[in-house]
Design a protein around this motif. Structure first.
Motif, PDB file in Angstrom:
ATOM      1  N   GLU A  95      15.577   5.920  17.362  1.00 14.44           N
ATOM      2  CA  GLU A  95      16.183   6.625  16.516  1.00 14.44           C
ATOM      3  C   GLU A  95      16.398   8.012  17.826  1.00 14.44           C
ATOM      4  N   SER A  96      14.874   8.426  17.929  1.00 12.02           N
ATOM      5  CA  SER A  96      14.599   9.679  18.516  1.00 12.02           C
ATOM      6  C   SER A  96      14.671   9.769  20.027  1.00 12.02           C
ATOM      7  N   CYS A  97      14.643   8.441  21.077  1.00 10.92           N
ATOM      8  CA  CYS A  97      15.368   8.504  22.462  1.00 10.92           C
ATOM      9  C   CYS A  97      16.346   8.934  22.119  1.00 10.92           C
ATOM     10  N   GLY A  98      17.378   7.314  21.379  1.00  9.31           N
ATOM     11  CA  GLY A  98      18.462   8.065  21.406  1.00  9.31           C
ATOM     12  C   GLY A  98      18.979   9.630  20.965  1.00  9.31           C
ATOM     13  N   LYS A  99      18.284  10.622  20.055  1.00  7.70           N
ATOM     14  CA  LYS A  99      19.035  11.332  19.792  1.00  7.70           C
ATOM     15  C   LYS A  99      18.533  12.607  20.653  1.00  7.70           C
ATOM     16  N   GLY A 100      17.483  11.835  21.627  1.00  4.27           N
ATOM     17  CA  GLY A 100      16.941  13.255  23.541  1.00  4.27           C
ATOM     18  C   GLY A 100      18.148  13.143  24.112  1.00  4.27           C
ATOM     19  N   ASP A 169      10.743  -0.437   9.877  1.00  6.72           N
ATOM     20  CA  ASP A 169      11.192   0.388   9.034  1.00  6.72           C
ATOM     21  C   ASP A 169      11.944   1.257   8.668  1.00  6.72           C
ATOM     22  N   ALA A 170      13.070   1.634   7.541  1.00  5.88           N
ATOM     23  CA  ALA A 170      13.976   2.396   8.107  1.00  5.88           C
ATOM     24  C   ALA A 170      14.842   2.951   7.305  1.00  5.88           C
ATOM     25  N   ASN A 171      15.246   3.634   7.000  1.00  6.95           N
ATOM     26  CA  ASN A 171      15.827   4.033   5.768  1.00  6.95           C
ATOM     27  C   ASN A 171      17.579   4.072   6.237  1.00  6.95           C
ATOM     28  N   LEU A 172      18.602   3.942   4.967  1.00  6.92           N
ATOM     29  CA  LEU A 172      19.500   3.594   5.026  1.00  6.92           C
ATOM     30  C   LEU A 172      20.515   4.646   4.992  1.00  6.92           C
ATOM     31  N   LEU A 173      19.775   5.968   4.325  1.00  9.06           N
ATOM     32  CA  LEU A 173      20.790   7.565   3.785  1.00  9.06           C
ATOM     33  C   LEU A 173      19.998   8.166   5.146  1.00  9.06           C
ATOM     34  N   GLN A 174      18.830   7.834   5.596  1.00 13.22           N
ATOM     35  CA  GLN A 174      18.391   8.641   6.775  1.00 13.22           C
ATOM     36  C   GLN A 174      19.332   8.493   8.153  1.00 13.22           C
ATOM     37  N   LEU A 175      19.231   7.072   8.378  1.00 16.08           N
ATOM     38  CA  LEU A 175      20.115   6.413   9.743  1.00 16.08           C
ATOM     39  C   LEU A 175      21.338   7.470   9.722  1.00 16.08           C
ATOM     40  N   SER A 176      21.980   7.261   8.755  1.00 15.38           N
ATOM     41  CA  SER A 176      23.443   7.959   8.234  1.00 15.38           C
ATOM     42  C   SER A 176      23.346   8.742   8.938  1.00 15.38           C
ATOM     43  N   VAL A 177      22.427  10.179   8.102  1.00 10.40           N
ATOM     44  CA  VAL A 177      22.618  11.042   8.404  1.00 10.40           C
ATOM     45  C   VAL A 177      22.716  11.419   9.855  1.00 10.40           C
ATOM     46  N   GLU A 178      21.410  10.889  10.834  1.00 11.74           N
ATOM     47  CA  GLU A 178      21.331  10.777  12.053  1.00 11.74           C
ATOM     48  C   GLU A 178      22.158  10.256  13.139  1.00 11.74           C
ATOM     49  N   ILE A 179      23.334   8.500  12.794  1.00 15.43           N
ATOM     50  CA  ILE A 179      24.214   8.682  13.251  1.00 15.43           C
ATOM     51  C   ILE A 179      25.726   9.757  13.144  1.00 15.43           C
ATOM     52  N   ALA A 180      25.893  10.212  11.887  1.00 11.27           N
ATOM     53  CA  ALA A 180      26.868  11.404  11.716  1.00 11.27           C
ATOM     54  C   ALA A 180      26.546  12.181  13.091  1.00 11.27           C
ATOM     55  N   GLU A 181      25.218  12.876  12.603  1.00 14.70           N
ATOM     56  CA  GLU A 181      24.812  14.108  14.021  1.00 14.70           C
ATOM     57  C   GLU A 181      25.001  14.033  15.167  1.00 14.70           C
ATOM     58  N   ARG A 182      24.494  11.781  15.433  1.00 12.22           N
ATOM     59  CA  ARG A 182      24.624  12.185  16.973  1.00 12.22           C
ATOM     60  C   ARG A 182      26.436  11.914  17.382  1.00 12.22           C
TER      61      ARG A 182
END
Ligand code: DC
Length: 239
Positions: A95-100, A169-182
């Motif tokens: 996810e961090s590379c996706g954000k970058g 290991d991933a947290n669904l809520l955190q993933l949702s936030v990251e996806i919305a930001e991206r």
């Protein structure tokens, strides 16, 4: 303009673009461009070279020097990429590379530097191009343009399942936030924002299984690409 046919598959992350594109490329035995991987590679190389996300000249120079070849990864598989002899596939998919990648992708100069790289993937007998702006900017003359959507909740759920399958290991809520930001960054940038081309076929995959989406698209391919017929649901079934 080129005579080589291109099929574009655009949309936000988690819509199944990559999987579907790999099936299409394998079926038709066409070349495959995972344009997101190019942005990810650039973000990764920049990080390793200590080039910051706002050093536009440094990023453009890196982009100009990129020499990446993708082979069709096989149905349902992600492209593997080697840098300096080391497989960096796993690092690319974080996810961090996706954000970058999403951050540097907002820079017009970087997009311009990667434009020719992407267009160079267009070679006979054809190209499946997966990304955000394939149908709108990179291959506006594509013979078939697909735009996939799905609800943000469903995309986060799919991503979560995918990471778990990889043992991450991933947290669904955190993933949702990251996806919305991206999503927000990719669709609100002034240059080449994520949006369907006016002539794209838009498919909402929220409640569809991947097989059903592939069937739907295969039908569109048969209707739009001369000489192609019959999808039998198996790999290497070149028409
Ligand atoms: O498809 P992906 O998740 O690997 O893409 C990573 C990021 O790269 C995405 O959030 C935005 C950027 N990208 C882009 O701006 N244009 C493309 N054609 C492909 C990806």
């Amino acid at each position: 303009m080129s005579d080589v046919p291109v099929i574009t598959v655009d949309g936000p992350s988690g819509t199944g673009k990559g999987t579907i594109s790999s099936y299409l490329a394998d079926w038709l035995q066409w070349h495959f461009l995972d344009s997101g991987a190019l942005y990810r590679i650039l973000a990764l190389v920049a990080e390793k070279s200590m080039i910051s996300r706002d050093d536009v000249a440094g990023l453009v120079s890196l982009a100009n020097g990129l020499n990446v070849v993708f082979t069709c990864p096989g149905p349902g598989r992600e492209v593997d990429v080697c840098l300096a002899g080391k497989n960096v596939g796993a690092e690319l998919r974080t996810e961090s590379c996706g954000k970058g990648a999403s951050c540097i992708a907002a820079l017009p100069e970087v997009r311009l530097a990667l434009l020719q790289h992407q267009q160079a993937f267009r070679a006979p007998p054809g190209l499946i191009a997966d990304g955000r702006d394939m149908g709108t900017v990179v291959f506006p003359d594509a013979v078939l343009k697909i735009y996939l959507t799905a609800s943000a909740e469903e995309r986060a759920r799919r991503r979560h399942k995918q990471l778990k399958q990889k043992g991450i290991d991933a947290n669904l809520l955190q993933l949702s936030v990251e996806i919305a930001e991206r999503d927000a960054r990719d669709s609100q940038r002034p240059v080449s924002p994520l949006k369907p081309a006016v002539d794209a076929v838009v498919i909402d995959t929220t409640s569809l299984k991947i097989e059903a989406v592939i069937e739907l698209i295969a039908k569109l391919v048969c209707e739009n690409i001369p000489g192609v017929s019959g999808w039998s649901g198996q790999s290497h079934n070149k028409a």
